[in-house]
Scaffold this motif. Structure first.
Motif, mmCIF file in Angstrom:
data_model
loop_
_atom_site.group_PDB
_atom_site.id
_atom_site.type_symbol
_atom_site.label_atom_id
_atom_site.label_comp_id
_atom_site.label_asym_id
_atom_site.label_seq_id
_atom_site.Cartn_x
_atom_site.Cartn_y
_atom_site.Cartn_z
ATOM 1 N N ARG A 30 -13.160 25.249 -7.614
ATOM 2 C CA ARG A 30 -12.172 24.659 -6.691
ATOM 3 C C ARG A 30 -12.643 24.724 -5.236
ATOM 4 N N HIS A 31 -13.760 24.118 -4.961
ATOM 5 C CA HIS A 31 -14.297 24.097 -3.604
ATOM 6 C C HIS A 31 -14.122 22.706 -3.004
ATOM 7 N N GLY A 32 -13.749 22.662 -1.729
ATOM 8 C CA GLY A 32 -13.618 21.379 -1.052
ATOM 9 C C GLY A 32 -12.676 21.465 0.127
ATOM 10 N N VAL A 33 -12.744 20.467 1.003
ATOM 11 C CA VAL A 33 -11.905 20.482 2.202
ATOM 12 C C VAL A 33 -10.509 19.931 1.943
ATOM 13 N N PHE A 34 -10.322 19.227 0.827
ATOM 14 C CA PHE A 34 -9.016 18.646 0.530
ATOM 15 C C PHE A 34 -8.202 19.579 -0.360
ATOM 16 N N PRO A 35 -6.908 19.696 -0.108
ATOM 17 C CA PRO A 35 -6.050 20.565 -0.936
ATOM 18 C C PRO A 35 -6.116 20.213 -2.419
ATOM 19 N N GLU A 36 -6.250 18.922 -2.731
ATOM 20 C CA GLU A 36 -6.313 18.515 -4.135
ATOM 21 C C GLU A 36 -7.530 19.112 -4.831
#
Length: 272
Positions: free
Chosen positions: A14-20
């Motif tokens: 669950r890596h990323g700049v977006f909450p989704e």
């Protein structure tokens, strides 16, 4: 140096700049090149003399799955640090983390970040001529050894030396140490400045009295000249109080510019 390859280890995280991305997760592919000496393992057929790629794969999978970062850069940096700190015989690691489903709105195969991190060998000079000189030097050695990503391998004897440059001051107690570190030269400079500050170091007179003086003499074979840091240390070959303790722990190490060994530089200085 020998290499062990792990290619495209697939994990769901669950890596990323977006909450989704943090909520839903997505697929990541991790590749690693482990730099180590496989000679003993190759000669003895003993797994404990090498690096267990199965255990390393499980470590990488668990770390990427159990943590959440916005940036691939952060995931790679933190994972490399963990691997270098915890895996015996690992000298360097090259990591690539690929993101096949990057949400950018146009087709692409993957987005990835690749980094190379490893252990470095630095030699640091220590000096004090105020207060409890030996206590200040021992405090500095302990502080460097306790810093995460650093360990002190060798420390010279502490030698009493005459002051250099500014002569109207007390004798110095000097020494040198060998440090193995994951820090960059600039990060190491910032660390030794913090250690000096903890010893209430004052920079009022050039070459003047000080509770604690720490200088980076050598860092691998690096040649560096920036506004606030020069490696190798300027004129180290002319300073008896540097070369004598350094020769105790690293007589065969070469100056990256002159290619002279520490023992040779000391002999040249003593013959003048």
């Amino acid at each position: 140096m020998d290499k062990i390859y792990i290619k495209n280890l697939e994990v769901f995280a669950r890596h990323g700049v977006f909450p989704e991305e943090n909520a839903l997760g997505q697929k990541f592919l991790i590749s690693a090149v482990l730099y180590t000496d496989t000679r003993k393992a190759g000669m003895t057929d003993d797994l404990t003399a090498s690096i267990h790629y199965g255990e390393v794969s499980q470590m990488m999978k668990a770390f990427i799955e159990e943590n959440t970062f916005k940036l691939l850069e952060t995931a790679a940096e933190r994972l490399a640090f963990k691997m270098l700190m915890e895996i015996s015989n690992l000298e360097q690691v090259k990591l690539e983390i690929k993101k096949p489903w990057a949400p950018i709105g146009i087709p692409l195969e993957t987005v990835s970040v690749e980094i190379l991190r490893g252990w470095h060998r630095a030699y640091i000079a220590l000096g004090s001529n105020m207060g409890d000189k030996e206590a200040y030097l021992k405090q500095a050695v302990a502080a460097l050894d306790e810093e995460e990503g650093c360990w002190v391998k060798q420390v010279s004897n502490f030698l009493t030396t005459e002051p250099y440059g500014y002569l109207d001051q007390d004798e110095f107690l000097n020494g040198c140490l060998e440090l193995h570190t994951l820090l960059t030269p600039q990060e190491l400079l910032e660390l030794i400045h913090r250690i000096e500050a903890d010893a209430e170091r004052k920079r009022e007179i050039r070459w003047g009295p000080r509770t604690l003086d720490l200088d980076i003499l050598l860092y691998d074979d690096l040649i560096l000249d920036t506004e606030d840091l020069t490696i190798p240390h300027i004129e180290m070959e002319k300073r008896d109080f540097v070369l004598r303790p350094l020769a105790q722990i690293a007589p065969l190490v070469r100056h990256p510019l002159t290619r002279k060994r520490v023992s040779e530089m000391l002999a040249d200085l003593e013959s003048e």
